[in-house]
Design a protein around this motif. Sequence first.
Motif, mmCIF file in Angstrom:
data_model
loop_
_atom_site.group_PDB
_atom_site.id
_atom_site.type_symbol
_atom_site.label_atom_id
_atom_site.label_comp_id
_atom_site.label_asym_id
_atom_site.label_seq_id
_atom_site.Cartn_x
_atom_site.Cartn_y
_atom_site.Cartn_z
ATOM 1 N N ALA A 131 0.813 -1.217 0.000
ATOM 2 C CA ALA A 131 0.000 0.000 0.000
ATOM 3 C C ALA A 131 0.851 1.274 0.000
ATOM 4 N N ARG A 132 2.147 1.121 0.067
ATOM 5 C CA ARG A 132 3.005 2.290 0.255
ATOM 6 C C ARG A 132 2.930 3.322 -0.865
ATOM 7 N N ALA A 133 2.807 4.566 -0.466
ATOM 8 C CA ALA A 133 2.987 5.668 -1.415
ATOM 9 C C ALA A 133 4.468 6.005 -1.426
ATOM 10 N N ASN A 134 4.907 6.589 -2.500
ATOM 11 C CA ASN A 134 6.322 6.873 -2.660
ATOM 12 C C ASN A 134 6.647 8.252 -2.107
ATOM 13 N N CYS A 135 7.577 8.306 -1.166
ATOM 14 C CA CYS A 135 7.888 9.586 -0.530
ATOM 15 C C CYS A 135 9.203 10.174 -1.020
ATOM 16 N N GLY A 136 9.769 9.637 -2.038
ATOM 17 C CA GLY A 136 11.025 10.205 -2.530
ATOM 18 C C GLY A 136 11.369 9.584 -3.862
ATOM 19 N N MET A 137 12.365 10.124 -4.481
ATOM 20 C CA MET A 137 12.787 9.602 -5.773
ATOM 21 C C MET A 137 13.307 8.179 -5.613
ATOM 22 N N GLU A 138 13.231 7.450 -6.676
ATOM 23 C CA GLU A 138 13.820 6.102 -6.737
ATOM 24 C C GLU A 138 15.274 6.182 -6.285
ATOM 25 N N GLY A 139 15.690 5.282 -5.447
ATOM 26 C CA GLY A 139 17.085 5.236 -5.049
ATOM 27 C C GLY A 139 17.458 6.234 -3.953
ATOM 28 N N ILE A 140 16.482 6.894 -3.389
ATOM 29 C CA ILE A 140 16.747 7.839 -2.286
ATOM 30 C C ILE A 140 17.391 7.065 -1.132
ATOM 31 N N ASN A 141 18.336 7.676 -0.453
ATOM 32 C CA ASN A 141 18.964 6.940 0.643
ATOM 33 C C ASN A 141 18.237 7.178 1.965
ATOM 34 N N GLU A 142 18.551 6.354 2.919
ATOM 35 C CA GLU A 142 17.821 6.358 4.188
ATOM 36 C C GLU A 142 17.888 7.723 4.890
ATOM 37 N N GLN A 143 19.091 8.267 4.900
ATOM 38 C CA GLN A 143 19.313 9.544 5.557
ATOM 39 C C GLN A 143 18.409 10.651 4.995
ATOM 40 N N LYS A 144 18.388 10.746 3.673
ATOM 41 C CA LYS A 144 17.603 11.790 3.018
ATOM 42 C C LYS A 144 16.104 11.538 3.226
ATOM 43 N N CYS A 145 15.748 10.273 3.154
ATOM 44 C CA CYS A 145 14.340 9.892 3.314
ATOM 45 C C CYS A 145 13.822 10.253 4.709
#
Length: 233
Positions: free
Chosen positions: A99-113
């Motif tokens: 069900a997840r919506a995408n909260c960042g660009m593909e390949g976003i790293n954990e820190q930025k997310c």
Amino acid sequence: MSNMYWLLAAVFILGAERAGSETQGFCDFDASSRVNCGNERTSYDTCKSNGCCYDSSKMGYIWCFQPWSVKALHFRNTEVLAAMECNLYRICNYNNPSARANCGMEGINEQKCTKENDCCYDEKTSGVPSCFPKDLIAEKPTCNPNNRVNCAYPNVTLEACLRLKCCFDNSTLGKPYCYNTEKKNVTVTCNVATSEKVNCGMDGISKDTCRNKDCCYYETPTGPWCYKMKITG
Ligand SMILES: *[C@@H]1O[C@H](CO)[C@@H](O)[C@H](O)[C@H]1NC(C)=O
Ligand SMILES: *[C@@H]1O[C@H](CO)[C@@H](O)[C@H](O)[C@H]1NC(C)=O
Ligand SMILES: *[C@@H]1O[C@H](CO)[C@@H](O)[C@H](O)[C@H]1NC(C)=O
């Protein structure tokens, strides 16, 4: 609450004519927390056309009232505006990856997310976004007519009872009529499975317009990009 007596009288006069009860979603919360959204003479139609909630089934309470407004779930640093006192929690729900919506660009790293986007990160499941928005839990007071525990001194008046933020219901003889509130969690989420998404605007609606309607905007591969929040509890 100064309209209480008028309302009591009016319930008897008008209640039979239109015992409308629409207490779903944003309108479904403890009646003693209602905030007026009209005046004593506001009709059902006017009330609804002003975007307010209408429920005349609870004696002694405001019947045209402001919806419980859950705004901007997805914006950082903004919280739910609630017409009542409730505790709020923002949590990461890892249980329903599909069900997840995408909260960042593909390949976003954990820190930025997690730090910049204030979202949740989990890359255990492939084929679904690893960065997804937090759910919001509102712990709100409710009046549970079972398990009543006295909330005030004997013979307390309706006004005094409500001022103490207790629940009032004197329709059952021999039971405490001014009783403690209980807590209930309501979850508001933008992580909604495609099959459950309900469109919240025309195709091509802008992000801002969408979110101003208190809807979720995420550019997902399937389903509408602007869809209604899912509220459970
Ligand atoms: C509450 O009110 C009733 C009726 O007026 C009275 O008989 C009773 O004594 C009162 N109880 C208390 C605890 O004041
Ligand atoms: C319930 O409370 C209301 C408001 O105080 C009062 O007018 C009414 O008479 C009460 N009803 C009963 C059955 O005690
Ligand atoms: C509501 O959820 C929060 C966060 O998960 C939790 O801490 C709290 O105990 C819950 N409250 C109730 C009444 O279940």
